[in-house]
Design an enzyme around this catalytic site. Structure first.
Site, short mmCIF file in Angstrom:
data_model
loop_
_atom_site.label_atom_id
_atom_site.label_comp_id
_atom_site.label_asym_id
_atom_site.label_seq_id
_atom_site.Cartn_x
_atom_site.Cartn_y
_atom_site.Cartn_z
N TYR A 1 40.41 -41.34 20.99
CA TYR A 1 41.35 -40.05 20.84
C TYR A 1 42.34 -40.18 19.79
O TYR A 1 42.46 -39.44 18.80
CB TYR A 1 41.80 -39.56 22.25
CG TYR A 1 42.76 -38.50 21.98
CD1 TYR A 1 42.60 -37.26 21.27
CD2 TYR A 1 44.05 -38.69 22.39
CE1 TYR A 1 43.42 -36.19 21.20
CE2 TYR A 1 45.11 -37.40 22.23
CZ TYR A 1 44.75 -36.38 21.51
OH TYR A 1 45.64 -35.46 21.53
N CYS B 1 53.44 -43.41 18.60
CA CYS B 1 54.12 -43.25 17.21
C CYS B 1 53.61 -43.88 16.32
O CYS B 1 52.51 -44.79 16.36
CB CYS B 1 55.58 -44.14 17.46
SG CYS B 1 56.36 -43.63 18.90
N GLY C 1 52.73 -38.44 16.12
CA GLY C 1 54.05 -38.07 16.62
C GLY C 1 55.00 -37.12 15.93
O GLY C 1 54.80 -37.30 14.93
N ASN D 1 56.15 -48.98 17.40
CA ASN D 1 55.17 -48.28 18.29
C ASN D 1 54.79 -49.05 19.50
O ASN D 1 54.36 -50.12 19.25
CB ASN D 1 53.98 -48.09 17.13
CG ASN D 1 52.61 -47.64 17.74
OD1 ASN D 1 51.72 -47.64 17.22
ND2 ASN D 1 52.75 -46.64 18.86
N GLY D 2 54.78 -48.30 20.51
CA GLY D 2 54.16 -49.12 21.68
C GLY D 2 55.30 -48.98 22.70
O GLY D 2 56.23 -48.01 23.02
N CYS E 1 41.81 -53.02 26.18
CA CYS E 1 42.40 -52.55 27.31
C CYS E 1 41.73 -51.31 27.81
O CYS E 1 41.32 -50.54 26.95
CB CYS E 1 43.87 -52.21 27.05
SG CYS E 1 44.64 -51.51 28.55
S1 SF4 Z 1 43.33 -48.29 27.20
FE1 SF4 Z 1 45.31 -49.48 27.85
S2 SF4 Z 1 46.66 -49.10 26.27
FE2 SF4 Z 1 45.12 -47.75 25.93
S3 SF4 Z 1 45.68 -45.68 26.94
FE3 SF4 Z 1 44.66 -46.94 28.24
S4 SF4 Z 1 45.81 -48.07 29.68
FE4 SF4 Z 1 47.10 -47.41 27.76
#
Ligand code: SF4
Length: 503
Positions: free
Chosen positions: A286, A41, A67, A141-142, A478
């Site tokens: 991306y 989003c 989105g 968003n999330g 992440c």
């Molecule tokens: S890096 Fe983490 S937050 Fe981003 S798409 Fe992958 S799992 Fe989801």
């Protein structure tokens, strides 16, 4: 410890295509061949502008890539809080007449692809709730990961939910908080939810913005200089929105930070500290636009470095570098420069393909992909082609693209992916298939190469990706979809079960 908390999310594309299919079935087909993971989003907020709703509209327009399912704008003039939302693109919903119904100097907006809650208009945002703390509008968003038990507890305490969206949980937590002031109630509530959230909120006379303690999703602060009064403060998911608004970038909202804007200016507090940052690295790969600066780094620069690193890690003798447009373009330019090879737009994307299309009478092989992409034969004929893309999800679309390039006369097709293999689903706002449907979770790289019929296949290493996205501030990322190591305790166990049959 991993615990099962929530069920997989119903596909929004399925729901919308069903609506279309009901109307004109069976000649309309969904363009379900979309190879990409869905964006989450985009949010925007404006404080201190005489035409705040129109400014939010422009910001949402710049964030449309995040989105395309629904959009909404809420505005406030110090007394009233108006809210209008609809299904479709920002420009389809917000005509001049509609924007005229959103008066005031403050506004927040949202453009959405649903990740939790179904796709109905009911769940479009901003969500406006008349709570014990007054009228509050929220855009989020999330994705929250501990919403199930919180929702049940709130319902036991008498909360009445208007939507199935997890964003409303935050507002209900605020309404039920026992803290003394509204800002304390918000800080208290944000501390109780886990997962990914970059949110903007509005009351009749204030704007709030916050990011989750790990900073999964981006959110930046900007300013439009006003010569005859206080500056306009802007919040947006990506800085590309600031450019359209002629706003200057000030800084990011920090992970765990709650910012409040009133007519007295901007104040801030850390409602959470000591949690390691894990910003979503896939935003750099991306989602985000290359002309945005997120997590302290230009996306264009990261993608260029991904391409260069990919060339260093897995170079192969070739004649030409060709991107899978649009998202593979920047990495391809980096790859071509590093490898000393010509960059050519050997595939052309049709930008006007909608969600459904009238199927030709006779089934055409690989029709969905052919709608979106078309090869430039004279650039590919007789060439050894390095094809650059940013992901392989199920593998079927990649195989169609490889076949398309070979069908246009390429002598060899070497597929290079500008990130590591996607082996695990996302629980933080990105709509990934479950593990059993991710080809890289179930096959080796060589098996995938055979499946997609490429002459060679290589992915960027995890170290290479982290290096390409490195910042001076040492941003923590992440990378769970590449490693299966989730930064939160709560994930959906069903989604990470291995495949029981070969895909
Ligand atoms: S890096 Fe983490 S937050 Fe981003 S798409 Fe992958 S799992 Fe989801």
């Amino acid at each position: 410890m991993i615990r099962r908390l929530f069920q997989g999310v119903a596909g929004v594309a399925d729901a919308t295509s069903q609506l279309h299919a009901d109307a004109v079935a069976p000649s309309l087909i969904p363009v379900a061949a979309d190879p990409k993971l869905r964006e989450e989003c985009g949010v925007v907020a404006i404080h201190g502008h005489p035409d705040a709703a129109r400014q939010v509209y422009l910001g949402l327009y710049a964030l449309q890539h995040r989105g395309q399912e629904s959009a909404g704008i809420a505005s406030a003039d110090g007394q009233r809080l108006a809210n209008i939302k609809g299904m479709g693109l920002v420009s389809e919903i917000f005509t001049d007449d509609v924007l005229a119904k959103l008066p005031g100097t403050m506004a927040i907006g949202h453009t959405r692809y649903s990740t939790t809650g179904d796709s109905a208009l009911l769940n479009a945002q901003p969500i406006r709730v008349d709570s014990t703390k007054g009228l509050i509008a929220i855009a989020h968003n999330g994705n929250l990961v501990n919403l199930g038990n919180i929702r049940a507890r709130l319902e036991r305490d008498g909360a009445y939910f208007q939507t199935t969206s997890d964003s409303e949980i935050i507002v209900q937590l605020i309404a039920h908080s026992k803290q003394g002031t509204l800002v304390d109630c918000i800080a208290d509530s944000l501390g109780r939810v886990d997962g990914a959230f970059s949110i903007v909120m509005m009351t009749r006379d204030r704007i709030f913005a916050a990011r989750d303690p790990r900073g999964f999703r981006p959110l930046s602060i900007g300013r439009i200089k006003n010569h005859e009064g206080p500056d306009t403060i802007v919040f947006a998911s990506e800085t590309c929105a600031f450019d359209l608004l002629r706003a200057e970038y000030i800084r990011d909202v920090l992970p765990g930070e709650l910012v409040m804007v009133t007519e007295d200016g901007l104040t801030s507090r850390q409602y959470s500290t000591g949690v390691p940052q894990t910003s979503c690295i896939f935003e750099h790969v991306y989602f985000a636009r290359p002309d945005s600066r997120i997590f302290g780094r230009w996306v264009q620069e990261s993608r260029d470095q991904m391409g260069r690193q990919l060339a260093r890690e897995s170079g192969v003798p070739a004649d030409v570098v060709v991107p899978v447009p649009d998202s593979g373009v920047t990495a391809s330019i980096g790859y071509a420069e590093e490898a000393g090879l010509p960059f050519r737009m050997g595939l052309i994307r049709n930008h006007y393909v909608g969600r459904t299309f009238i199927e030709p009478e006779q089934r055409v092989r690989d029709f969905g992909v052919r709608l979106k992409l078309n090869p430039v034969h004279n650039l590919l004929e007789g060439k050894r082609v390095i094809l650059i893309d940013d992901s392989i999800i199920r593998g079927t679309t990649s195989r169609k693209i490889v076949r398309m390039v070979r069908g246009a006369g390429a002598k060899e097709v070497h597929l290079r992916i500008s990130c590591p293999p996607t082996i695990s689903p996302c629980f933080y706002g990105v709509d990934t298939p479950s593990k059993r449907d991710l080809i890289a979770a179930n096959k080796s790289v060589e098996e995938i190469r055979q499946f997609i019929e490429a002459d060679s296949l290589s992915y960027l290493s995890l170290d290479g990706l982290l290096k390409a996205c490195e910042t001076k501030e040492k941003t923590g990322y992440c990378t769970a979809c590449y490693t299966g190591n989730y930064p939160t305790q709560w994930v959906d166990v069903d989604e990470i079960l291995p495949a029981t049959v070969t895909i």
